[in-house]
Design an enzyme around this catalytic site. Structure first.
Site, PDB file in Angstrom:
ATOM      1  N   ARG A 160      39.721  53.297  44.649  1.00  0.00           N
ATOM      2  CA  ARG A 160      40.640  52.154  44.695  1.00  0.00           C
ATOM      3  C   ARG A 160      41.413  52.074  43.383  1.00  0.00           C
ATOM      4  NH1 ARG A 160      38.196  46.539  46.072  1.00  0.00           N
ATOM      5  NH2 ARG A 160      40.390  46.077  45.700  1.00  0.00           N
ATOM      6  N   ASP A 202      37.471  44.308  32.805  1.00  0.00           N
ATOM      7  CA  ASP A 202      37.483  45.551  33.590  1.00  0.00           C
ATOM      8  C   ASP A 202      36.963  46.750  32.813  1.00  0.00           C
ATOM      9  OD1 ASP A 202      40.562  44.780  35.389  1.00  0.00           O
ATOM     10  OD2 ASP A 202      38.517  44.039  35.547  1.00  0.00           O
ATOM     11  N   LYS A 216      47.338  50.401  37.799  1.00  0.00           N
ATOM     12  CA  LYS A 216      47.110  49.818  39.139  1.00  0.00           C
ATOM     13  C   LYS A 216      47.486  48.328  39.131  1.00  0.00           C
ATOM     14  CE  LYS A 216      42.847  48.423  40.328  1.00  0.00           C
ATOM     15  NZ  LYS A 216      42.716  47.031  40.848  1.00  0.00           N
ATOM     16  N   ASN A 217      47.040  47.612  38.088  1.00  0.00           N
ATOM     17  CA  ASN A 217      47.201  46.158  38.092  1.00  0.00           C
ATOM     18  C   ASN A 217      48.591  45.686  37.668  1.00  0.00           C
ATOM     19  OD1 ASN A 217      44.656  46.093  39.066  1.00  0.00           O
ATOM     20  ND2 ASN A 217      43.681  45.404  37.170  1.00  0.00           N
ATOM     21  N   ARG A 276      35.875  34.215  43.096  1.00  0.00           N
ATOM     22  CA  ARG A 276      37.274  34.460  42.719  1.00  0.00           C
ATOM     23  C   ARG A 276      38.186  33.548  43.550  1.00  0.00           C
ATOM     24  NH1 ARG A 276      38.365  40.768  42.418  1.00  0.00           N
ATOM     25  NH2 ARG A 276      40.020  40.129  40.982  1.00  0.00           N
ATOM     26  N   CYS A 302      33.938  38.969  46.847  1.00  0.00           N
ATOM     27  CA  CYS A 302      33.990  40.016  45.838  1.00  0.00           C
ATOM     28  C   CYS A 302      32.639  40.078  45.129  1.00  0.00           C
ATOM     29  CB  CYS A 302      35.090  39.684  44.835  1.00  0.00           C
ATOM     30  SG  CYS A 302      35.581  41.128  43.925  1.00  0.00           S
TER      31      CYS A 302
HETATM   32  C1  EPZ Z   1      43.040  40.471  37.885  1.00  0.00           C
HETATM   33  O1  EPZ Z   1      42.376  39.815  38.927  1.00  0.00           O
HETATM   34  C2  EPZ Z   1      42.698  41.948  38.029  1.00  0.00           C
HETATM   35  N1  EPZ Z   1      43.145  42.454  39.326  1.00  0.00           N
HETATM   36  C3  EPZ Z   1      41.196  42.160  37.896  1.00  0.00           C
HETATM   37  O2  EPZ Z   1      40.971  43.573  37.926  1.00  0.00           O
HETATM   38  C4  EPZ Z   1      40.750  41.615  36.541  1.00  0.00           C
HETATM   39  O3  EPZ Z   1      39.344  41.735  36.439  1.00  0.00           O
HETATM   40  C5  EPZ Z   1      41.156  40.129  36.408  1.00  0.00           C
HETATM   41  O4  EPZ Z   1      42.578  40.003  36.604  1.00  0.00           O
HETATM   42  C6  EPZ Z   1      40.815  39.554  35.051  1.00  0.00           C
HETATM   43  O5  EPZ Z   1      41.459  40.288  34.052  1.00  0.00           O
HETATM   44  C7  EPZ Z   1      44.446  42.735  39.509  1.00  0.00           C
HETATM   45  O6  EPZ Z   1      45.275  42.533  38.647  1.00  0.00           O
HETATM   46  C8  EPZ Z   1      44.829  43.316  40.844  1.00  0.00           C
HETATM   47  P1  EPZ Z   1      42.046  36.183  37.439  1.00  0.00           P
HETATM   48  P2  EPZ Z   1      42.703  38.249  39.212  1.00  0.00           P
HETATM   49  O7  EPZ Z   1      42.770  35.314  38.399  1.00  0.00           O
HETATM   50  O8  EPZ Z   1      44.083  37.942  38.865  1.00  0.00           O
HETATM   51  C9  EPZ Z   1      39.376  32.379  37.718  1.00  0.00           C
HETATM   52  C10 EPZ Z   1      40.038  45.606  38.654  1.00  0.00           C
HETATM   53  O9  EPZ Z   1      38.907  46.084  38.516  1.00  0.00           O
HETATM   54  N2  EPZ Z   1      40.380  31.881  38.680  1.00  0.00           N
HETATM   55  O10 EPZ Z   1      42.700  36.529  36.138  1.00  0.00           O
HETATM   56  O11 EPZ Z   1      42.226  37.951  40.583  1.00  0.00           O
HETATM   57  C11 EPZ Z   1      38.574  33.552  38.276  1.00  0.00           C
HETATM   58  O12 EPZ Z   1      37.489  33.087  39.053  1.00  0.00           O
HETATM   59  C12 EPZ Z   1      40.195  44.142  38.998  1.00  0.00           C
HETATM   60  O13 EPZ Z   1      41.107  46.244  38.516  1.00  0.00           O
HETATM   61  C13 EPZ Z   1      40.301  30.565  39.128  1.00  0.00           C
HETATM   62  O14 EPZ Z   1      39.400  29.836  38.748  1.00  0.00           O
HETATM   63  O15 EPZ Z   1      41.732  37.544  38.170  1.00  0.00           O
HETATM   64  C14 EPZ Z   1      38.128  34.270  37.034  1.00  0.00           C
HETATM   65  O16 EPZ Z   1      36.948  33.670  36.532  1.00  0.00           O
HETATM   66  C15 EPZ Z   1      38.855  43.445  39.194  1.00  0.00           C
HETATM   67  N3  EPZ Z   1      41.228  30.112  40.031  1.00  0.00           N
HETATM   68  C16 EPZ Z   1      39.273  34.018  36.042  1.00  0.00           C
HETATM   69  O17 EPZ Z   1      40.035  32.924  36.584  1.00  0.00           O
HETATM   70  C17 EPZ Z   1      42.260  30.906  40.470  1.00  0.00           C
HETATM   71  O18 EPZ Z   1      43.106  30.429  41.272  1.00  0.00           O
HETATM   72  C18 EPZ Z   1      40.195  35.213  35.894  1.00  0.00           C
HETATM   73  O19 EPZ Z   1      40.599  35.582  37.183  1.00  0.00           O
HETATM   74  C19 EPZ Z   1      42.327  32.240  39.990  1.00  0.00           C
HETATM   75  C20 EPZ Z   1      41.392  32.699  39.090  1.00  0.00           C
END
Ligand code: EPZ
Length: 432
Positions: free
Chosen positions: A400, A308, A22-23, A122, A117
């Site tokens: 989802r 995840d 998915k991701n 996020r 969320c």
């Molecule tokens: C991706 O989300 C995945 N989703 C998430 O999977 C997964 O949990 C996450 O990466 C972490 O591995 C998809 O790929 C569609 P991040 P993403 O930006 O990219 C902080 C699932 O269940 N952050 O890597 O949105 C954030 O708060 C989903 O399939 C900032 O601070 O996650 C978090 O603490 C849930 N500023 C950390 O980074 C930003 O601009 C990692 O978030 C962006 C993120």
């Protein structure tokens, strides 16, 4: 609202096929905006999040057609706007990664801020920082992001934030950089296999990217990208969830067509819990006898243990023979599954980003609600192991990220049915 009804206590046995990731599918679908020619994607999972993304791309002027059960043809039509439809974007945070491709090809993008969320805060500040570094002018109000550019230019960008790298942030900036003028260096890039798959897709379309799989990506901007026929990687989280199902039920499950090298951290935790794992040419087999052994786990960006997988592994450890510790380092509030597990007899204590699990010999069925995708998966696992019947409302959350979960679980011998839920929260005692 649809629910899953599970009669637990049966060891799962058999073999399932992992769907495409998915991701990986979501950013690669967004990246199809970057090519001037048709793209054909294979191993695309039929998930509600994928349907949301395909509907959004149609609204942005692309033609999409399913040519097989997991095969999708995407073709530009030469038309299309720059405003992502609010009702679609609000359903899914991953829509944010449309910003980069729209800026790179259409010079503008208007995008509702991603919805809240349940797994924690996020933000998208790193996304916007990276796109601004490439020359985008981005304004925000409390509802939307308004981005525009007269032409993106390569830059050196540090994409690392307080909690490490950002998966979709890296994807967004990478997709903008491949058509920017000049060279871009992305430092602190996420290394998740799904980000690598996006980079591999872009290279297959003619992009010039080096350092794939490392913390530093170097991109030489091109003027255009061509179409491609591309196979997505398998879903390591779906696969890990099925291996957990074998563990928690004391069963014997094989998952086919995997990339085991993407799952090392997850397999290590399963083996510490006493699960026997064997790998034969991309098929992973998990065999377990109950009781499982307790262990400690801590989530981290790849190649660390994926956040995840934390809810699913937590559910598994609820029936281990001892005390386990869970440290959630990516989303410190990602314990929304704990109250429902407690309703099913689990003994867990949470303290900010840490949880202590006192394993019990058996869980019992209950009526529970899935608050998000992976929390829902954790409740399914607990229901498979529990004595009696478990009803999990919020099947839409689970679907989802899991393609036909009831079907795949029944193929492994589980007693799982989906039906319209006929119960509502009892006043005063909200089911967890
Ligand atoms: C991706 O989300 C995945 N989703 C998430 O999977 C997964 O949990 C996450 O990466 C972490 O591995 C998809 O790929 C569609 P991040 P993403 O930006 O990219 C902080 C699932 O269940 N952050 O890597 O949105 C954030 O708060 C989903 O399939 C900032 O601070 O996650 C978090 O603490 C849930 N500023 C950390 O980074 C930003 O601009 C990692 O978030 C962006 C993120």
């Amino acid at each position: 609202m649809q629910e899953l009804v599970i009669r637990g206590g049966r060891p799962l046995q058999g073999t399932v096929d992992a769907s495409g990731a998915k991701n990986a599918a979501l950013p690669v679908l967004a990246a199809s905006l970057l090519t001037q020619e048709p793209t054909v994607l294979h191993r695309v999972p039929r998930l509600t999040d994928v349907e949301t993304m395909t509907a959004t791309l149609r609204a942005l002027g692309l033609e999409l057609e399913w040519t097989g059960p997991a095969d999708l043809r995407i073709a530009p039509t030469g038309t299309g706007g720059t405003v992502a439809p609010r009702e679609l974007v609000r359903r899914m945070r991953a829509s944010v990664c449309l910003l980069g491709p729209l800026l790179a090809t259409r010079g503008a993008a208007t995008m509702p801020l991603p919805g809240g969320c349940v797994i924690g805060h996020r933000p998208i500040d790193l996304h916007l920082k990276g796109l601004r570094a490439l020359g985008a002018d981005i304004r925000e109000d409390e509802h939307q992001v308004y981005a525009r550019t007269d032409g993106l230019k390569g830059a050196r960008i540090d994409m690392c934030g307080p909690r490490g790298s950002t998966v979709l942030g890296t994807a967004n900036v990478l997709m903008a950089a491949v058509l920017a003028e000049g060279e871009t260096v992305i430092e602190g890039a996420a290394r998740e296999p799904e980000v690598q798959d996006l980079a591999d897709y872009l290279v297959a379309c003619g992009a010039q990217i080096s350092g794939i799989g490392t913390r530093t990506l170097r991109v030489a901007g091109r003027s255009r990208l061509h179409g491609v026929d591309y196979h997505l990687i398998p879903d390591r989280i779906e696969a890990g969830t099925f291996l957990c199902a074998a563990a928690i039920t004391g069963g014997d499950v094989s998952v086919k067509n995997l990339r085991p090298e993407h799952m090392e951290a997850t397999l290590k935790v399963l083996q510490e819990a006493g699960v026997r794992i064997s790998d034969t040419g991309g098929t992973l087999r998990a065999r377990a006898e109950r009781p499982l052994q307790p262990t400690r786990l801590a989530t981290a960006p790849y190649p660390g243990l994926p956040t995840d997988m934390q809810p699913q592994l937590t559910a598994m450890l609820c029936v281990a023979n001892g005390i386990s510790e869970v440290q959630e380092n990516v989303y410190p509030e990602r314990f929304t599954h704990m109250p429902a597990l407690q309703r099913m007899g689990a003994r867990v204590e949470c303290d900010s980003s840490r949880a202590r699990i006192y394993g019990v010999s058996a869980l019992h069925g209950a009526r529970v609600i899935a608050t998000d995708l992976r929390a829902g998966a954790a409740l399914v696992l607990a229901g498979l192991a529990a004595e009696g019947e478990t009803c999990i409302k919020g099947l839409n959350q689970i679907e989802r990220g899991y393609q036909t979960p009831a079907l795949k679980l029944r193929a492994l011998g589980a007693d799982v049915q989906r039906r319209e839920a006929d119960w509502c929260e009892r006043r005063g005692r909200r089911p967890a």
